[in-house]
Enzyme design. Structure first.
Site, PDB file in Angstrom:
ATOM      1  N   ASN A  96      23.307  28.927  29.150  1.00  0.00           N
ATOM      2  CA  ASN A  96      23.709  29.732  27.991  1.00  0.00           C
ATOM      3  C   ASN A  96      24.577  28.860  27.081  1.00  0.00           C
ATOM      4  OD1 ASN A  96      24.651  31.621  26.196  1.00  0.00           O
ATOM      5  ND2 ASN A  96      25.963  32.689  27.673  1.00  0.00           N
ATOM      6  N   TRP A  97      23.990  28.400  25.998  1.00  0.00           N
ATOM      7  CA  TRP A  97      24.729  27.481  25.110  1.00  0.00           C
ATOM      8  C   TRP A  97      25.712  28.194  24.190  1.00  0.00           C
ATOM      9  CZ3 TRP A  97      20.077  23.890  23.386  1.00  0.00           C
ATOM     10  CH2 TRP A  97      19.772  23.017  24.456  1.00  0.00           C
ATOM     11  N   LYS A  98      25.635  29.503  24.144  1.00  0.00           N
ATOM     12  CA  LYS A  98      26.529  30.276  23.256  1.00  0.00           C
ATOM     13  C   LYS A  98      26.432  29.717  21.826  1.00  0.00           C
ATOM     14  CE  LYS A  98      29.275  31.374  27.267  1.00  0.00           C
ATOM     15  NZ  LYS A  98      30.556  31.718  27.850  1.00  0.00           N
ATOM     16  N   SER A 142      32.214  29.900  35.234  1.00  0.00           N
ATOM     17  CA  SER A 142      32.704  28.595  35.690  1.00  0.00           C
ATOM     18  C   SER A 142      31.863  27.977  36.815  1.00  0.00           C
ATOM     19  CB  SER A 142      34.178  28.683  36.085  1.00  0.00           C
ATOM     20  OG  SER A 142      34.964  29.083  34.969  1.00  0.00           O
ATOM     21  N   GLY A 144      27.569  28.495  31.346  1.00  0.00           N
ATOM     22  CA  GLY A 144      28.004  28.246  29.981  1.00  0.00           C
ATOM     23  C   GLY A 144      28.427  26.800  29.810  1.00  0.00           C
ATOM     24  N   GLY A 145      29.730  26.545  29.931  1.00  0.00           N
ATOM     25  CA  GLY A 145      30.302  25.220  29.661  1.00  0.00           C
ATOM     26  C   GLY A 145      29.570  24.068  30.335  1.00  0.00           C
TER      27      GLY A 145
END
Ligand code: PGA
Length: 261
Positions: free
Chosen positions: A12-14, A216, A237-238
């Protein structure tokens, strides 16, 4: 018991990456991963990078593409919105619905999540429906209550077949982007609860539904998370912004699949 569900790991690159950055990621990732396909991999770029990502992936069947959101209507006067049909035409296969950031900053509710999930299925997009509690709710012992409400509300009035094709992502809000992962035991406890709730609304299919953990996730905590009975992948995500660390997470899932053979 051996887990028969194929793991699904999504990036998920947001609100990150331009079109050219998306292409760079795809070529770097494909150099690392010689697509074996024991894990379903989904890349979820922002809308503007969707066509480029689809093109960069070309005709292969291992890595799929997903969108981060959609509207529930097919078309019309909804400035700034994107419909399921538009995504399907790209083609996109998955769509993330009800991410906690959408619930928190853009007013999404279980009701809008439910409308979107139904519209996604109608367009033959596979929804990844996000659920998860805040820290206050966890501290107040409300995890079960919150998850039950989000699952029952978000997946209301779906057929068993549609529920079977839905992916659920358990993302405790306190673990998203904080570096504070749920322990494998906390994740398993929540995932087992979600599966039990799913079995109450879709007895036949609950055992087939893939439940991702998100919050995370990193290459070095994935092995432990994925080895939990009811954890069937990750929404990342990150650590999914760099091809190498995302590949590290997919690889940990693929290695787990090997141990199950
Ligand atoms: P994170 O985000 O991996 O950066 O915690 C996960 C998500 O929000 O999907």
């Amino acid at each position: 018991m051996i887990n028969q569900r194929k793991p699904i790991v999504a990036a998920n690159w947001k609100m990150n990456k331009t079109q050219s950055e998306a292409s760079e990621f795809v070529s770097a990732y494909r150099k690392l991963a010689a697509g074996k396909g024991t894990v379903d991999v989904v890349i979820v770029p922002p809308f503007t990078a969707l066509p480029q990502t689809v093109t960069a992936l070309g005709s292969q069947d291992v890595i799929k593409v997903g969108a981060q959101n959609m509207h529930w209507k097919d078309s019309g006067a909804y400035t700034g919105e994107i419909s399921a049909m538009m995504l399907r035409a790209l083609p996109v296969d998955y769509v993330v619905i009800g991410h906690s950031e959408r619930r928190q900053y853009f007013g999404e509710t279980d009701e809008t999540v439910n409308k979107k999930v139904k519209a996604a299925h109608k367009a033959r997009l596979k929804p990844i429906v996000c659920v998860g509690e805040s820290l206050e709710q966890r501290d107040a012992d409300q995890v079960g209550e919150v998850l039950k409400r989000q699952i029952e509300g978000g997946l209301k009035d779906l057929t068993d077949r549609q529920i079977g094709e839905t992916v659920v992502a358990y993302e405790p809000i306190w673990a998203i982007g904080t570096g504070r992962t749920a322990s494998p035991e906390q994740a398993q406890e929540a995932h087992a609860f979600i599966r039990k709730t799913l079995s109450e609304i879709a007895a036949e299919t609950a055992n087939r539904i893939r439940i991702q953990y998100g919050g995370s996730v990193k290459p070095d905590n994935m092995a432990e998370l994925i080895s939990q009975e009811d954890v069937d992948g990750a929404l990342v995500g990150g650590a999914a912004l760099e091809a190498e660390s995302f590949y590290g997470i997919v690889k940990a899932a693929a290695e787990y699949v090997e141990t199950q053979k």
